[in-house]
Design a protein around this motif. Structure first.
Motif, short mmCIF file in Angstrom:
data_model
loop_
_atom_site.label_atom_id
_atom_site.label_comp_id
_atom_site.label_asym_id
_atom_site.label_seq_id
_atom_site.Cartn_x
_atom_site.Cartn_y
_atom_site.Cartn_z
N TRP A 426 0.72 -1.16 -0.08
CA TRP A 426 -0.03 -0.02 -0.01
C TRP A 426 0.96 1.29 -0.07
CZ3 TRP A 426 -2.33 -3.27 4.29
CH2 TRP A 426 -1.23 -3.20 5.32
N PRO A 427 0.50 2.31 -0.31
CA PRO A 427 1.36 3.49 -0.36
C PRO A 427 1.81 4.02 0.93
CG PRO A 427 -0.94 4.12 -1.50
CD PRO A 427 -1.00 2.49 -0.66
N ILE A 428 2.91 4.65 0.97
CA ILE A 428 3.73 5.11 1.95
C ILE A 428 2.81 5.88 3.21
CG2 ILE A 428 4.39 7.07 0.81
CD1 ILE A 428 6.17 5.11 3.86
N ALA A 429 1.78 6.81 2.74
CA ALA A 429 1.03 7.40 3.49
C ALA A 429 0.13 6.47 4.19
CB ALA A 429 0.06 8.39 2.59
N ILE A 430 -0.39 5.61 3.64
CA ILE A 430 -1.20 4.68 4.68
C ILE A 430 -0.37 3.72 5.56
CG2 ILE A 430 -2.75 2.55 4.27
CD1 ILE A 430 -3.91 5.31 3.38
N ALA A 431 0.67 3.33 5.10
CA ALA A 431 1.68 2.58 6.15
C ALA A 431 2.16 3.33 7.02
CB ALA A 431 3.09 2.09 5.10
N ALA A 432 2.43 4.52 6.94
CA ALA A 432 2.95 5.39 7.82
C ALA A 432 1.96 5.88 8.89
CB ALA A 432 3.68 6.82 7.44
N LEU A 433 0.60 6.11 8.32
CA LEU A 433 -0.44 6.42 9.26
C LEU A 433 -0.77 5.43 10.07
CD1 LEU A 433 -2.35 8.73 10.03
CD2 LEU A 433 -3.94 8.11 8.17
N GLY A 434 -1.02 4.10 9.31
CA GLY A 434 -1.33 3.01 10.20
C GLY A 434 -0.14 2.74 11.27
N GLY A 435 1.03 2.87 11.04
CA GLY A 435 2.20 2.89 11.94
C GLY A 435 2.11 3.90 13.18
N ALA A 436 1.42 4.92 12.80
CA ALA A 436 1.27 5.97 13.74
C ALA A 436 0.17 5.52 14.79
CB ALA A 436 1.19 7.40 13.34
N ILE A 437 -0.76 5.16 14.19
CA ILE A 437 -2.07 4.64 14.78
C ILE A 437 -1.58 3.46 15.89
CG2 ILE A 437 -4.31 3.57 14.66
CD1 ILE A 437 -4.76 5.05 12.29
N LEU A 438 -0.83 2.55 15.34
CA LEU A 438 -0.36 1.44 16.13
C LEU A 438 0.64 1.98 17.29
CD1 LEU A 438 0.36 -1.38 13.64
CD2 LEU A 438 -1.35 -1.34 15.23
N MET A 439 1.34 2.95 16.95
CA MET A 439 2.26 3.56 18.07
C MET A 439 1.45 4.01 19.44
SD MET A 439 5.45 3.32 17.61
CE MET A 439 6.82 3.10 16.44
N PHE A 440 0.18 4.81 18.85
CA PHE A 440 -0.78 5.09 19.85
C PHE A 440 -1.43 4.24 20.52
CE2 PHE A 440 -1.02 9.13 17.11
CZ PHE A 440 -0.37 9.87 17.99
N ALA A 441 -1.84 3.19 20.03
CA ALA A 441 -2.66 2.06 20.28
C ALA A 441 -1.88 1.06 21.38
CB ALA A 441 -3.44 1.09 19.22
N THR A 442 -0.82 1.06 21.15
CA THR A 442 0.09 0.17 22.05
C THR A 442 0.73 0.75 23.10
OG1 THR A 442 1.99 0.37 20.38
CG2 THR A 442 0.57 -1.62 20.34
N GLY A 443 0.49 2.09 23.19
CA GLY A 443 1.22 2.85 24.06
C GLY A 443 2.70 3.11 24.28
N CYS A 444 3.30 2.81 22.83
CA CYS A 444 4.55 3.35 22.70
C CYS A 444 4.90 5.07 22.38
CB CYS A 444 5.16 2.65 21.15
SG CYS A 444 5.46 0.92 21.06
N VAL A 445 3.59 5.53 22.03
CA VAL A 445 3.80 7.03 21.96
C VAL A 445 2.31 7.54 22.85
CG1 VAL A 445 3.71 9.12 20.78
CG2 VAL A 445 5.06 7.32 20.11
N LYS A 446 2.50 8.39 23.62
CA LYS A 446 1.08 8.74 24.46
C LYS A 446 0.57 9.77 23.57
CE LYS A 446 2.01 6.23 27.99
NZ LYS A 446 2.37 6.66 29.54
N PHE A 447 -0.78 9.85 23.52
CA PHE A 447 -1.39 10.54 22.75
C PHE A 447 -1.46 11.96 23.04
CE2 PHE A 447 -5.22 12.83 20.58
CZ PHE A 447 -4.90 12.52 19.18
#
Length: 598
Positions: A426-447
């Motif tokens: 998939w496009p890099i925009a989708i991959a990056a946005l999905g990765g950022a959401i996973l960072m939030f969902a897993t607590g790696c980055v606090k919202f």
């Protein structure tokens, strides 16, 4: 081919606005974000009152503000968030610790490995976080007697920039160029489409960075040296520790150079030993990690971690000075009761003058005096309450304790995003946005900490650059400039055309914003390719590479500015070392582009 005539009104206005923006960026008297916002406003008002031919007034507003919703900007923000996840979880710390060990073994080998590592890391992570991560390591190495920071930071920065140009996600500028080119009709580029070209150029650049560039730089080692605070602390050994039976002398060789065991070095370590030690904040951290020991009571650390989990907050470490009005003056840490009252841990004490009792007794027996500096760990709210109640001054910015339990998770998310985008899933925009959401969902980055990951400066700069790029294109300015350059380049061989475009963009990059240079240069390169009947890819990549050849001035890129104060560099240091590197890289990259695409 004849020279083009006078450009149309809108094209002339677009070029004048672009020059004005470049001059404002180069002079640096007005903040970059202000220049960017003013540029957007001028475009919006100008096109509202003087619309482009065949357009309505509201179309100009759409053009001016379209950058804020552009996929390139969304991708850049998502990558910033993922880069933040790697930093706050300590996912990249193993690489930095390995680097420190190599430098201890051999300085020349350490320099070589550092440059290669910087190139490799910046291929996957944005240039700025990579340099921010490595910069303290090189500063610490310089202070421990390794090569002066003034001789290593510019080569390190150049290596990061070279690695960053090797993939479409290496820098925000790369994403900007390929996104604009795709909007203009060029096939979308995947993450590693041109990595081999940069790899060849890197093979030529690496000997220069490693062996020549340090010799061209001044030795500011004495001026650069700073008195780092040395904290007295107590190393606590658990009853099941592997250290039992050894002596401090046995362990000293494994410790950082700015870490010392105090008192007798030949006493045998037993279960629950309490060893007086001293060292910088980072040295104490490294010693605790290496020895699997603590410098604070276990119950206090557990209380801090439990409170952080309960409030979903981060654990931080700060340096705080004891004032003359503080109730702590004359007390010891245990007698002060700060752990029980505020839920914070005092990890160590720095005293301006080390008294005769230091080294003979634990730091917890030292009486506090005005001017002493405490190394304190806890949640930010508890530390602020402690500072306000006991009249302490915060000396250093808040340093978050890495959430190392999530380091592998953050690394896996980053790898998954990069890998899926690189294979075209998939496009890099989708991959990056999905990765950022996973960072939030897993607590790696606090919202609620996302503001620390995102840069408002970068956001408005990219938005303004996209707006100015569209204006250059739709006003006809790109076509006119393309015709002008084509008329001058039509008799040159393809390699010279590619090199001329690259050097033109390089000149803009080193005296203005590379993002703005990218948005101006990409449509021009596209127009030149169409006019001269050349393939689009090599000329667009010439723009992309030119935007990354930003070694010759400190204002060319934010990492250049970041190292300027640390290395105590002058403008001439960048010019002296950067110009030969620009010429070398431009030559090799131009030849490789011709071989690959023409």
């Amino acid at each position: 081919m004849d020279m083009p005539g006078i450009p149309p009104f809108h094209a002339l206005a677009a070029m004048l606005l672009t020059v004005a923006m470049f001059v404002a960026f180069a002079r640096g008297r007005i903040a970059t974000e202000i220049v960017s916002l003013v540029t957007i406003v001028i475009i919006a008002l100008g096109l509202f009152f003087f619309p482009l031919e065949g357009q309505h007034q509201t179309d100009g507003l759409t053009l001016a503000f379209a950058g804020f919703g552009h996929p390139a900007l969304i991708t850049i923000c998502a990558l910033m968030i993922m880069g933040r996840g790697l930093v706050v979880t300590g996912a990249l710390e193993p690489a930095t610790r390995l680097l420190s060990e190599v430098w201890k073994f051999n300085r020349s080998l350490g320099m070589f490995v550092s440059l290669v590592l910087a190139m490799a890391l910046s291929m996957m992570v944005n240039d700025t976080p990579v340099l921010v991560l490595l910069l303290p390591v090189f500063v610490a190495l310089a202070e421990r007697g390794a090569m002066a920071a003034s001789k290593t930071l510019i080569p390190l920065n150049a290596a990061v920039l070279i690695g960053g140009m090797a993939t479409t996600i290496g820098t925000s500028t790369n994403l900007l160029v390929v996104s604009i080119a795709a909007d203009l009709g060029m096939r979308p580029m995947r993450v590693f489409d041109y990595t081999h070209i940069v790899a060849v150029a890197a093979l030529f650049a690496l000997p220069y960075l490693w062996l020549v560039m340090p010799r061209l730089l001044p030795d500011n080692g004495q001026a650069f040296a700073r008195n780092r605070r040395v904290f007295s602390a107590t190393l606590r050994v658990d009853d099941d520790s592997d250290l039992i039976g050894e002596t401090p002398r046995d362990l000293q060789a494994r410790m950082p150079e700015d870490f010392q065991f105090e008192g007798s070095l030949d006493r045998q370590i037993t279960a629950n030993s309490r060893l007086p030690v001293s060292g910088s904040h980072k040295a104490l951290e490294e010693a605790m990690r290496s020895l699997k020991a603590r410098v604070a009571p276990a119950w206090v650390v557990e209380r801090i971690n439990a409170a952080a989990r309960g409030h979903a907050s981060d654990v931080v470490v700060v340096e705080m000075a004891v004032t003359a009005e503080s109730r702590l003056v004359g007390l010891t840490i245990p007698s002060s009761g700060v752990a029980g009252q505020f839920g914070v841990a005092v990890l160590g004490i720095h005293q301006q003058t080390r008294g005769p009792d230091v080294g003979r007794h634990e730091y917890s027996e030292l009486q506090l005096r005005p001017g002493d500096v405490l190394l304190v760990m806890g949640s930010l709210a508890e530390i602020e309450e402690f500072a306000e109640s006991d009249r302490l001054l915060l000396l250093e910015g808040v340093v978050e304790v890495p959430r190392r339990s999530k380091a592998w998770l953050a690394g896996a998310i980053m790898f998954g995003s990069v890998f899926t985008a690189s294979i075209g899933l998939w496009p890099i925009a989708i991959a990056a946005l999905g990765g950022a959401i996973l960072m939030f969902a897993t607590g790696c980055v606090k919202f609620d900490r996302v503001g620390r990951a995102l840069s408002a400066n970068v956001i408005v700069l990219v938005a303004a650059s996209i707006a100015i790029g569209r204006l250059i294109l739709e006003s006809g300015a790109a076509g006119w400039l393309g015709q002008l350059l084509s008329a001058g380049l039509q008799f040159l061989p393809p390699a010279a055309i590619v090199a001329a475009v690259m050097l033109f963009v390089t000149l803009l990059t080193n005296f203005a914003s590379n993002a703005a240079a990218a948005t101006v240069g990409t449509p021009i390169a596209f127009s030149i390719a169409q006019t001269l009947g050349l393939p689009v890819e090599p000329l667009v990549l010439a723009v992309l590479f030119g935007c990354n050849l930003c070694y010759a001035t400190p204002i060319a890129y934010q990492t250049n500015m970041l190292i300027m104060e640390e290395g105590q560099y002058k403008f001439g240091d960048y010019l002296r070392t950067g110009v030969p590197l620009v010429i070398l890289m431009a030559t090799v990259l131009s030849i490789m582009l011709v071989i690959t695409y023409m």
